[in-house]
Design a protein around this motif. Sequence first.
Motif, mmCIF file in Angstrom:
data_model
loop_
_atom_site.group_PDB
_atom_site.id
_atom_site.type_symbol
_atom_site.label_atom_id
_atom_site.label_comp_id
_atom_site.label_asym_id
_atom_site.label_seq_id
_atom_site.Cartn_x
_atom_site.Cartn_y
_atom_site.Cartn_z
ATOM 1 N N GLU A 542 -20.170 -40.156 -29.344
ATOM 2 C CA GLU A 542 -21.147 -40.306 -28.266
ATOM 3 C C GLU A 542 -22.587 -40.242 -28.772
ATOM 4 O O GLU A 542 -23.510 -40.634 -28.058
ATOM 5 N N GLN A 543 -22.772 -39.749 -29.988
ATOM 6 C CA GLN A 543 -24.128 -39.675 -30.541
ATOM 7 C C GLN A 543 -24.636 -41.078 -30.872
ATOM 8 O O GLN A 543 -23.874 -41.930 -31.322
ATOM 9 N N LEU A 579 -29.572 -38.865 -37.019
ATOM 10 C CA LEU A 579 -28.177 -38.598 -36.685
ATOM 11 C C LEU A 579 -27.726 -37.264 -37.286
ATOM 12 O O LEU A 579 -27.042 -36.477 -36.615
ATOM 13 N N ASP A 582 -29.198 -34.599 -35.202
ATOM 14 C CA ASP A 582 -28.574 -34.535 -33.876
ATOM 15 C C ASP A 582 -27.192 -33.890 -33.945
ATOM 16 O O ASP A 582 -26.819 -33.101 -33.059
ATOM 17 N N LEU A 583 -26.432 -34.236 -34.966
ATOM 18 C CA LEU A 583 -25.097 -33.642 -35.103
ATOM 19 C C LEU A 583 -25.190 -32.131 -35.311
ATOM 20 O O LEU A 583 -24.388 -31.368 -34.754
ATOM 21 N N MET A 586 -25.990 -30.374 -31.982
ATOM 22 C CA MET A 586 -25.054 -30.513 -30.870
ATOM 23 C C MET A 586 -24.555 -29.159 -30.372
ATOM 24 O O MET A 586 -24.359 -28.230 -31.152
#
Length: 824
Positions: A542-543, A579, A582-583, A586
């Motif tokens: 979903e990222q 990314l 963001d991971l 999460m």
Amino acid sequence: MASLLYRLGSFAARRAWPVIVAWVVILGISVGAFFAVGGTLSNSFDIPGTASGAVTDALAEKLPDTAGGTGTVVYRTIDGEPFTDEQKEAITDAATSARDLDGVAAVIDPFDAEAQQAAQAAQLDAGRAQADAGRAQLDAGQAQLDAGRAQLDAAVAEAAAAGAPAEQQAALAAQLATLDEQQATLDASRAELAAGDEQLELGTTLLGLADGIGVVSDDGTTAIVNVSFVDPRLELSEEVKQATIAHFEENPVEGTTVDFGTDIAQGVPEIFGVGEVVGLVFAAIVLIVMLGSLIAASLPIVTAIVGVGVGVTASLAFSGVVDMASVTPVLGVMLGLAVGIDYSLFIVNRHRKQLIEGVPVRESIGLATGTSGTAVVFAGSTVIVALLALNVTGVPFLGLMGTVGAVCVAVAVLVAITFAPALLSLIGERLLRRRTRGIIGHKHAGEKPVKTMSTVRAVVTVLVSVVALLIVAIPALSMRLGLPDGSSEPSDSTSYRAFQIVDETFGAGANGPLLVTATLPAAIDDDELLATQAAVASAIAEQPDVAAVAPIAASDDGTLLAFQVLPEEGPNSVTTEKLVQDLRAMEPVNGDIVLGVAGQAAINIDISEALADVLPIYLVVVVGLSLIIMVVVFRSLLVPLIATGGFVLSLFATYGLIVSVFQFGWGASIIGLHSTGPILSFLPVILVGILFGLAMDYQLFLASGMREAYVHGSPARLAVAQGFRAGRSVVIAAALIMVSVFGGFIFSESTIIRSIGFGLAFGVLLDAFVVRMLLMPALMHLLGRSAWWLPRWLDRVLPNVDMEGAALEREHPGVQTGGVRLTS
């Protein structure tokens, strides 16, 4: 200091041959030690305590097969047709036999992996068909059961209405019980089928999320052999990498090409090449123009080569016991050549001028070593302090680079104050041209009177210089840091070809896949595994900028899962960097499953962020230590502050130029740069240390001349002009030599070396010619006497280093030339 160096220079002049032989012996020992115990160089850069390092440690503990480094071997058919059966078999044989290599943990045969992936898809399809057939069979059984129940219900009702005997009604009830048992069996089968449907759905979901991760191209012309190593990437030895490459090259597959990714084939840059030779030739031309003869011009180059030989080979001798980055000795060569030539030039030039004035050879050598040698020692000290301070960053490979650089600079200083005087003694008056030797000791026409600059000119110079440097520095605001990938390798290298083939065939993200771990709060069993993997994979997918994700391993204790994540873009792209962030940011999946990110791209990002964090600390340490040295040398507070402020301006202007060329690509084709990207992550830190030290070199040679004139009675503003004229020619020559030596490395095939050479060349150019030759004299003029202000209490505390050579002037009147002694 000056008296001590005078005695040292005089000793070297008297004992010329023993001194020369001693240096030759030292050089021989260093070279011998290098050949005897030197090891290989590494292209890996490691920083302890990073987020990716913690993930790698967890993998090493619970999933050791995934914690090791990886290598990429890329096969492609020459004719553009799909692989033949014979070619597939040959590639499979090469992959299978590679598993027996030392240090190799596993090798994935691409065609076997492709077959397994197809088998999984077929198994899912077969399972789905079987489930459909079972469902149809259950539906048919249910319909038959429902019909029988309807008939039986009617019979029961009819028997009850007719008052049938109890035995008949009991028989009908037994038949109903049998139907209930059959219904329960059907319901259980249907529940079992539903559970199977759920597993099939989860498998389908995971297969769909993994779409895009492959090792054989859709057209069948390209295949990737993935090699997993026992040791982590940052600990992987060069011997293991080279043995892997040799294995596949020694087992060629007819009709195909084979290339290797940067993870195992990134080239070790050559220490000295054509560009460096051209730089040395230009330096020689500058020396000939400056010193007026081939003999005089060759001496600084000879001494620099000896110094580099000792410093670099002695440092390389330790590569067998410490992990040394491949760029480290190249940096030593850069610095050793540049400062080695400059430091010898300062002493040779001073000696030459004294010879012309009629000072005897050996006396002149001692005086030149005592005066210019003092400036050389303190200039070298600033460079050494700045380089050694790299150890305070806590980054091992940076600290080692700084230490090796400091060793090379220290050797250059020692060579300049011992080996150079010994050679000067042997050369004698032949240092001068024959025509010049004929006028030794004769009175020469005096130089034109020195005039001070106007205040208006000083103000305009300050404003124009500062504004120009600030404008050049603007692109630095957009600086991104990273480490080179395959796209930055030489265009004819195997690593570049492998990178481009993978990019074109499998997508940009295939060149930098991420390794994502999921840490579970409690152990899960096999029944829960698929659902947990699907939940985590779905959350990752979903990222933004995730092209594909696939589970690759689960720990035996059921607490750690590993996934391969393919980004949309390459390892050095902005989106991949985001990314990773963001991971890591999460929220835990399902409220309690925590994710971690590793892999080459993540490691590079962590290293870049860590180096960016230590840059301000390092800058404060270097500037602070060097300010102390300059306060002692100049016995002033404002002069060191001016010097440091000018350096900061030139540093950020240098950053701006680097970003413009290497990140934005402006004028990149001029230097043969075929690919742009982030700035080398440790370049800003390296430039701070080296450029600050070199900037203070020129500051010392110019400002010490100004101070000499001032302490000998000249008005402050006149002293600025006198000191500037006394030192400008040799500083210009020294700066041009440094620019030419560093500039030669701009044309190296290695992007790392290219960017370092570019930064050092233009950093010296801006600082020497804009800051030291324009901005600093103008500011000194505006400050006047206040430039030399020092609190009395501090003046009493500071040691007297005798930069002006007052003791020598009392003992040796010949040291003074024209009322203003020349320190350079």
